[in-house]
Write a protein that holds these residues in place. Structure first.
Motif, PDB file in Angstrom:
ATOM      1  N   SER A   1       0.804  -1.217   0.000  1.00 25.08           N
ATOM      2  CA  SER A   1       0.000   0.000   0.000  1.00 25.08           C
ATOM      3  C   SER A   1       0.840   1.272   0.000  1.00 25.08           C
ATOM      4  O   SER A   1       0.330   2.358   0.272  1.00 25.08           O
ATOM      5  N   VAL A   2       2.140   1.139  -0.309  1.00 26.62           N
ATOM      6  CA  VAL A   2       3.026   2.304  -0.336  1.00 26.62           C
ATOM      7  C   VAL A   2       3.823   2.327  -1.638  1.00 26.62           C
ATOM      8  O   VAL A   2       4.333   1.292  -2.083  1.00 26.62           O
ATOM      9  N   TYR A   3       3.922   3.511  -2.251  1.00 24.97           N
ATOM     10  CA  TYR A   3       4.721   3.680  -3.468  1.00 24.97           C
ATOM     11  C   TYR A   3       5.753   4.769  -3.210  1.00 24.97           C
ATOM     12  O   TYR A   3       5.432   5.841  -2.692  1.00 24.97           O
ATOM     13  N   THR A   4       7.005   4.506  -3.578  1.00 20.16           N
ATOM     14  CA  THR A   4       8.074   5.486  -3.423  1.00 20.16           C
ATOM     15  C   THR A   4       8.321   6.179  -4.753  1.00 20.16           C
ATOM     16  O   THR A   4       8.610   5.527  -5.763  1.00 20.16           O
ATOM     17  N   VAL A   5       8.197   7.485  -4.770  1.00 15.79           N
ATOM     18  CA  VAL A   5       8.314   8.275  -6.000  1.00 15.79           C
ATOM     19  C   VAL A   5       9.733   8.211  -6.539  1.00 15.79           C
ATOM     20  O   VAL A   5      10.704   8.377  -5.799  1.00 15.79           O
ATOM     21  N   LYS A   6       9.841   7.956  -7.844  1.00 20.46           N
ATOM     22  CA  LYS A   6      11.146   7.954  -8.510  1.00 20.46           C
ATOM     23  C   LYS A   6      11.187   9.081  -9.535  1.00 20.46           C
ATOM     24  O   LYS A   6      10.168   9.693  -9.857  1.00 20.46           O
ATOM     25  N   ARG A   7      12.366   9.352 -10.054  1.00 14.75           N
ATOM     26  CA  ARG A   7      12.547  10.436 -11.005  1.00 14.75           C
ATOM     27  C   ARG A   7      11.646  10.236 -12.235  1.00 14.75           C
ATOM     28  O   ARG A   7      11.574   9.142 -12.792  1.00 14.75           O
ATOM     29  N   GLY A   8      10.967  11.275 -12.643  1.00 12.03           N
ATOM     30  CA  GLY A   8      10.110  11.223 -13.822  1.00 12.03           C
ATOM     31  C   GLY A   8       8.671  10.841 -13.530  1.00 12.03           C
ATOM     32  O   GLY A   8       7.822  10.869 -14.421  1.00 12.03           O
TER      33      GLY A   8
ATOM     34  N   VAL B   1      11.017  13.186  -5.589  1.00  6.00           N
ATOM     35  CA  VAL B   1      11.717  11.897  -5.624  1.00  6.00           C
ATOM     36  C   VAL B   1      11.967  11.423  -4.198  1.00  6.00           C
ATOM     37  O   VAL B   1      12.428  12.186  -3.352  1.00  6.00           O
ATOM     38  N   GLY B   2      11.638  10.169  -3.924  1.00  2.00           N
ATOM     39  CA  GLY B   2      11.820   9.597  -2.605  1.00  2.00           C
ATOM     40  C   GLY B   2      10.599   9.713  -1.712  1.00  2.00           C
ATOM     41  O   GLY B   2      10.541   9.070  -0.654  1.00  2.00           O
ATOM     42  N   GLN B   3       9.637  10.506  -2.122  1.00  2.00           N
ATOM     43  CA  GLN B   3       8.422  10.670  -1.329  1.00  2.00           C
ATOM     44  C   GLN B   3       7.629   9.367  -1.310  1.00  2.00           C
ATOM     45  O   GLN B   3       7.487   8.696  -2.322  1.00  2.00           O
TER      46      GLN B   3
END
Length: 244
Positions: free
Chosen positions: A36-43, A74-76
């Motif tokens: 239930s968690v997604y880590t934001v990556k570049r783009g 990024v990383g959020q």
């Protein structure tokens, strides 16, 4: 026909296949997405994360306290509902039967040669997200434009899916052009065609919108033998007619 997507009705088979292909765009391992968690990556954008996780843009914004213009870093770490808990019974059924190899695992050498078929741009505008072969990457291109802008069929074919049952794609149209090619048009505002309808190349099929997206855009996919391939490799220069 592709294995795992057969039904008794030929037309229902096409619809099931269409759903299978879109679900396959989110297949494969994704180190940024866990439960239930997604880590934001570049783009990343909320639209892309919505398509990958099956959580609508509206829900992503609400669950994570994100306001327009929906800026993420990024990383959020974002709370998501997860694809397994969302979608209609049709998409859940297709998910159980889909046996399509993720595009990231299909070598470029297997893509069709440029010029094998003539394609036209489905709309005009700046390409704001390009195709990616990485796991969880964009399996098409996103084109920005104005709400209500015409969306055209990239080639002649038969409409095999019209609806909004697939989270992350909004109002979606899929067109089967042959036994090998299917195109998809997502985030539309108004849908102007019906399931089973034959369309001509360049025929207006929808208007641009922001359904399940964080901005007005068209998400366009070109699929060859169930594989999402880079549309920019096969489309002519914007504003130019097909040269093949």
């Amino acid at each position: 026909m592709y294995a795992g997507c057969l039904t008794k009705s030929p037309f229902r088979t096409l619809i099931s296949l269409a759903i299978c292909l879109l679900l396959a765009s989110c297949a494969g391992n994704n180190d940024n997405y866990s439960g239930s968690v997604y880590t934001v990556k570049r783009g990343d954008t909320l639209s892309r994360i919505s398509r990958m996780t099956g959580t609508s843009v509206k829900d992503l914004a609400s669950m994570n306290g994100i306001s327009p213009p929906y800026t993420i870093e990024v990383g959020q770490r974002l709370k998501v509902k997860g694809a397994s808990k969302s979608g209609s019974s049709s998409s859940k059924s297709a998910s159980r039967t889909a046996k399509v190899v993720p595009s990231s695992q299909v070598p470029l050498a297997s893509w069709p040669p440029v010029g094998q078929r003539c394609w036209r741009w489905p709309t005009s505008g700046k390409v704001i997200e390009t195709y990616s072969t990485t796991d969880g990457g964009n399996k098409g291109i996103d084109i920005a434009g104005a709400r209500g802008q015409p969306i055209y069929a990239a080639g002649a074919g038969k409409v095999v899916y019209v609806g909004n049952q697939l989270r992350g794609y909004g109002n979606l149209i899929m067109i089967k052009h042959s036994e090998e090619y299917i195109t998809a048009y997502a985030h539309n505002d108004t849908l102007l065609v019906n399931n089973g309808q034959s369309v001509k190349s360049g025929q207006k099929i929808a208007t641009m919108g922001s359904s399940d997206a964080d901005s007005v855009r068209l998400h366009f996919q070109l699929r060859y033998k169930a594989t999402a391939i880079d549309p920019l490799r096969y489309l002519p220069p914007q504003g130019s007619p097909p040269k093949c």
